[in-house]
Design an enzyme around this catalytic site. Structure first.
Site, PDB file in Angstrom:
ATOM      1  N   CYS A  77      50.561  47.474  41.404  1.00 64.28           N
ATOM      2  CA  CYS A  77      51.609  47.441  40.377  1.00 64.28           C
ATOM      3  C   CYS A  77      51.818  48.838  39.767  1.00 64.28           C
ATOM      4  CB  CYS A  77      51.279  46.379  39.325  1.00 64.28           C
ATOM      5  SG  CYS A  77      52.710  45.943  38.316  1.00 64.28           S
ATOM      6  N   HIS A  83      50.544  41.388  42.635  1.00 64.26           N
ATOM      7  CA  HIS A  83      49.184  41.299  42.084  1.00 64.26           C
ATOM      8  C   HIS A  83      48.303  40.406  42.949  1.00 64.26           C
ATOM      9  CE1 HIS A  83      49.507  43.430  38.189  1.00 64.26           C
ATOM     10  NE2 HIS A  83      50.785  43.113  38.286  1.00 64.26           N
ATOM     11  N   GLU A 115      45.169  40.308  43.107  1.00 63.99           N
ATOM     12  CA  GLU A 115      43.963  39.861  42.390  1.00 63.99           C
ATOM     13  C   GLU A 115      44.187  38.506  41.717  1.00 63.99           C
ATOM     14  OE1 GLU A 115      46.027  42.102  41.375  1.00 63.99           O
ATOM     15  OE2 GLU A 115      46.321  41.987  39.195  1.00 63.99           O
TER      16      GLU A 115
END
Ligand code: MN
Length: 233
Positions: A106, A209, A211
């Site tokens: 990001c 993202h 994660e």
């Protein structure tokens, strides 16, 4: 066990450094030891800390100061943290010197592009287009739009699929891609959402993202497995 340094986030209201736990958990799930770096702008201390790391994740966060890419700040730009920009630039420079593998996520992708001489859209809706809604912060873990990985890219090889759903928690994106970088993935509206170095050095930079997806989507887990493999070399 590879030690993975996480670039620090900053909460300006509370004057606290902080970290989104998803990054910490994703590194742990991948078999790494996460190391959250302090919010300090001290080259020697950062160098000392990174000398104990095997890889670096450039985390998400506030917008990059447009001065970093030679533009005036427009009203559509979000909040900035010039101090964080300065710390991140030091981390990037030191990590490159040490040849640490980097996963840039990001804001991490955005500031890496600026570091190498690229520019950003200060707001996608204002300066690029409204075909897709990229600032979809209300569904942080859900599928927001498709991602098409560039055939022949290293990212495509790591992900193991031609396309997949991803989340989308950004209102800025790469405008001019840095000369040393190659495109690695595009959103369906043509927005560039991933890049990798042309020289093959171990850096992957992505706009979504992973994660927050890796527990559900194995192809996103592959990104952290890649970082662990590179960190173990
Ligand atoms: Mn997006």
């Amino acid at each position: 066990m590879p030690v993975i340094a996480l670039s620090p986030m900053w909460d300006d209201d509370k004057a606290r450094s902080c970290m989104s736990h998803d990054y910490v958990a994703a590194v742990e799930h991948a078999g790494g030891a996460p190391m959250i770096l302090p919010f300090i702008n001290n080259e020697n201390a950062l160098r000392e800390l990174l000398s104990r790391a095997d890889g670096l994740i450039l985390t998400g966060g506030a917008d990059v100061d447009p001065a970093r890419y030679g533009e005036e700040m427009q009203s559509c730009c979000g909040s900035i943290s010039p101090e964080r920009d300065s710390i991140d630039y030091k981390l990037i420079r030191i990590a490159l010197e040490m040849k640490l593998p980097i996963l840039a996520i990001c804001r991490g992708m955005q500031i890496l592009n600026c570091y190498f001489g690229g520019t950003l859209y200060q707001d996608i809706g204002e300066q690029y287009g409204k075909e897709l809604f990229h600032p979809n912060y209300s569904i942080p873990r859900s599928d927001a739009h498709m991602m098409k990985y560039v055939t022949g890219s290293h990212l495509r090889e790591v992900i193991g699929q031609d396309e997949s759903w991803v989340n989308s928690r950004h209102h800025q994106a790469v405008k001019k891609l840095a000369d040393c970088m190659a495109p690695a993935a595009y959103a369906p509206d043509g927005l560039l959402e991933a890049m990798e170095p042309k020289d093959g050095s171990p850096i992957l930079a992505i706009q979504w993202h992973p994660e927050s997806l890796e527990e559900r989507l194995p192809e996103q887990k592959n990104l952290f497995a890649w970082l662990m493999r590179e960190a173990g070399k």
